[in-house]
Scaffold this active site. Structure first.
Site, mmCIF file in Angstrom:
data_model
loop_
_atom_site.group_PDB
_atom_site.id
_atom_site.type_symbol
_atom_site.label_atom_id
_atom_site.label_comp_id
_atom_site.label_asym_id
_atom_site.label_seq_id
_atom_site.Cartn_x
_atom_site.Cartn_y
_atom_site.Cartn_z
ATOM 1 N N THR A 68 42.529 37.874 21.600
ATOM 2 C CA THR A 68 41.705 38.732 21.597
ATOM 3 C C THR A 68 41.028 39.589 21.199
ATOM 4 O O THR A 68 41.223 40.193 20.077
ATOM 5 C CB THR A 68 42.687 39.298 23.026
ATOM 6 O OG1 THR A 68 43.477 38.169 23.782
ATOM 7 C CG2 THR A 68 42.042 39.653 23.840
ATOM 8 N N VAL A 115 44.361 34.475 35.657
ATOM 9 C CA VAL A 115 43.402 35.341 34.949
ATOM 10 C C VAL A 115 43.970 36.697 34.493
ATOM 11 O O VAL A 115 45.040 37.327 35.139
ATOM 12 C CB VAL A 115 42.357 35.879 36.089
ATOM 13 C CG1 VAL A 115 41.456 36.897 35.082
ATOM 14 C CG2 VAL A 115 41.644 34.764 36.678
ATOM 15 N N ASP A 144 44.332 40.441 31.799
ATOM 16 C CA ASP A 144 43.680 42.169 32.073
ATOM 17 C C ASP A 144 42.142 41.701 31.646
ATOM 18 O O ASP A 144 41.646 43.588 32.016
ATOM 19 C CB ASP A 144 44.443 42.443 31.391
ATOM 20 C CG ASP A 144 44.521 42.641 30.272
ATOM 21 O OD1 ASP A 144 44.974 41.504 29.605
ATOM 22 O OD2 ASP A 144 44.312 43.739 29.307
HETATM 23 N N1 ASP Z 1 45.580 40.588 26.910
HETATM 24 C C1 ASP Z 1 44.869 39.079 27.085
HETATM 25 C C2 ASP Z 1 45.623 38.247 28.361
HETATM 26 O O1 ASP Z 1 46.592 38.328 29.181
HETATM 27 C C3 ASP Z 1 45.607 38.574 26.146
HETATM 28 C C4 ASP Z 1 45.909 39.393 24.708
HETATM 29 O O2 ASP Z 1 45.804 40.119 24.871
HETATM 30 O O3 ASP Z 1 46.168 38.588 23.991
HETATM 31 O O4 ASP Z 1 44.861 37.870 28.896
#
Ligand code: ASP
Length: 331
Positions: free
Chosen positions: A196, A225, A227
């Site tokens: 991400t 969806v 965060d």
């Molecule tokens: N936070 C992101 C989500 O849960 C995934 C990530 O940061 O790797 O969509």
């Protein structure tokens, strides 16, 4: 004019001159995800390639700040570069959902205002962070999802791409592995995909901005969806503080992580470093949540911390700092 009055005026003049001379700090901090590759499996070639990807995004964002551009433009440029880089879990190369599609979430927030825009579950938009900015600037809304967001993209003249553009062989392999391990994985507290992306920046006008973009979790349910596009959970900026998070999104949403961190800065007068420590190492860890954040305050103080194995991250500022790191020991 009396002597004390003259001295007082001189004092004010000198203070104003000193202020005028001291340039405001500029800073940008980016991340490329907390769900990073096991250090034991990281080859020198891959490490060099991730570092180059982070450096390209960092320096492009910083160049905008140096030219007097806004923090909003800087975070958007940095995130867009990482969305186009298939190594990261955003835009092309994002992780795939259970059906084998990349379903993308992104948000951008201008702490001066504040203003925010976000999109979720889009499947045909090359740069979701740009669409999030259009939602902020060209619509009365904050968050648009799925087909509605893509209709809005077309209304704004943004071309939609075929779904195959986003899929890479590496992510297809990851999805196959996740499907095979599904029964175990559902009970395991494993980190989502990897990579991400996010950025926070401070510009010469003293304004902060934040942006985050992701494909979320490998093998996620269609319509899930995370965060990142939820303002206050994975992305937040106000006049005092800007945050972008990465990790297990459900935990970040339940604990409103990004806003909580800024509230600690604003109401408890914690430094960003102390606020990040409290949120990541105390609050998030206590609930079993894994991940990390990057944060910046209006004086250019930088914090990057995580409770996972690593977090791809980089920071650059006008005081001469330029760091790129992946694991705990700043490698
Ligand atoms: N936070 C992101 C989500 O849960 C995934 C990530 O940061 O790797 O969509």
């Amino acid at each position: 004019m009396s002597r004390p009055k003259l001295l007082a005026l001189l004092g004010v003049g000198l203070a104003a001159a000193a202020l005028a001379e001291e340039p405001r700090p500029l800073a940008i901090v980016i991340h490329g995800g907390a769900g990073v590759i096991d250090p034991a499996k990281m080859t020198p070639e891959r490490a060099a390639s991730y570092r180059a990807g982070l450096a390209a995004a960092l320096d492009a964002g910083y160049a905008i700040l140096e030219r007097g551009g806004t923090s909003l433009d800087a975070v958007m440029a940095a995130v867009r570069i990482m969305e186009d880089d298939p190594q990261f879990n955003a835009g092309r190369g994002a992780v795939l959902n259970h059906e084998g599609d990349a379903e993308l979430d992104a948000a951008i927030m201008d702490g001066h205002g504040p203003r925010a825009g976000a999109v979720a579950a889009v499947r045909h938009v090359k740069n979701p962070v740009e669409l999030a900015r259009l939602v902020m600037e060209k619509s009365p809304h904050v968050l648009l999802v799925a087909e509605g967001a893509e209709e809005f993209a077309l209304e704004q003249g943004v071309a939609l791409l075929p779904r195959g553009y986003f899929r890479t062989e590496g992510r297809e392999r990851e999805l196959e592995e996740a499907r095979r391990a599904e029964s175990e994985r559902l009970h395991a507290a494993s980190l989502p995909g990897s990579g991400t992306v996010g950025a926070v920046a401070l510009d010469a006008a003293g304004h902060l901005a934040a942006a985050t973009s992701t494909g979320g979790l490998t093998d996620k349910h269609r319509g899930r969806v995370g965060d990142s596009p939820i303002i206050g959970a994975g992305t937040y900026a106000d006049e005092a503080c800007a945050v972008s998070g990465t990790g297990q999104g459900e935990f970040f949403i339940r604990q409103v992580v990004a806003y909580d961190l800024c509230a600690l800065v604003e109401y408890r007068h914690l430094t960003v470093g102390a606020a990040v420590r409290e949120v990541i190492h105390e609050k998030l860890r206590h609930t079993g949540g894994e991940g990390g954040v990057i944060a910046l305050d209006r004086n250019g103080n930088i914090a990057m911390d995580f409770n996972s194995v690593g977090m791809f991250r980089a920071a650059r500022d006008s005081r001469g700092r330029r760091d790129i790191a992946m694991y705990r020991d700043a490698r």
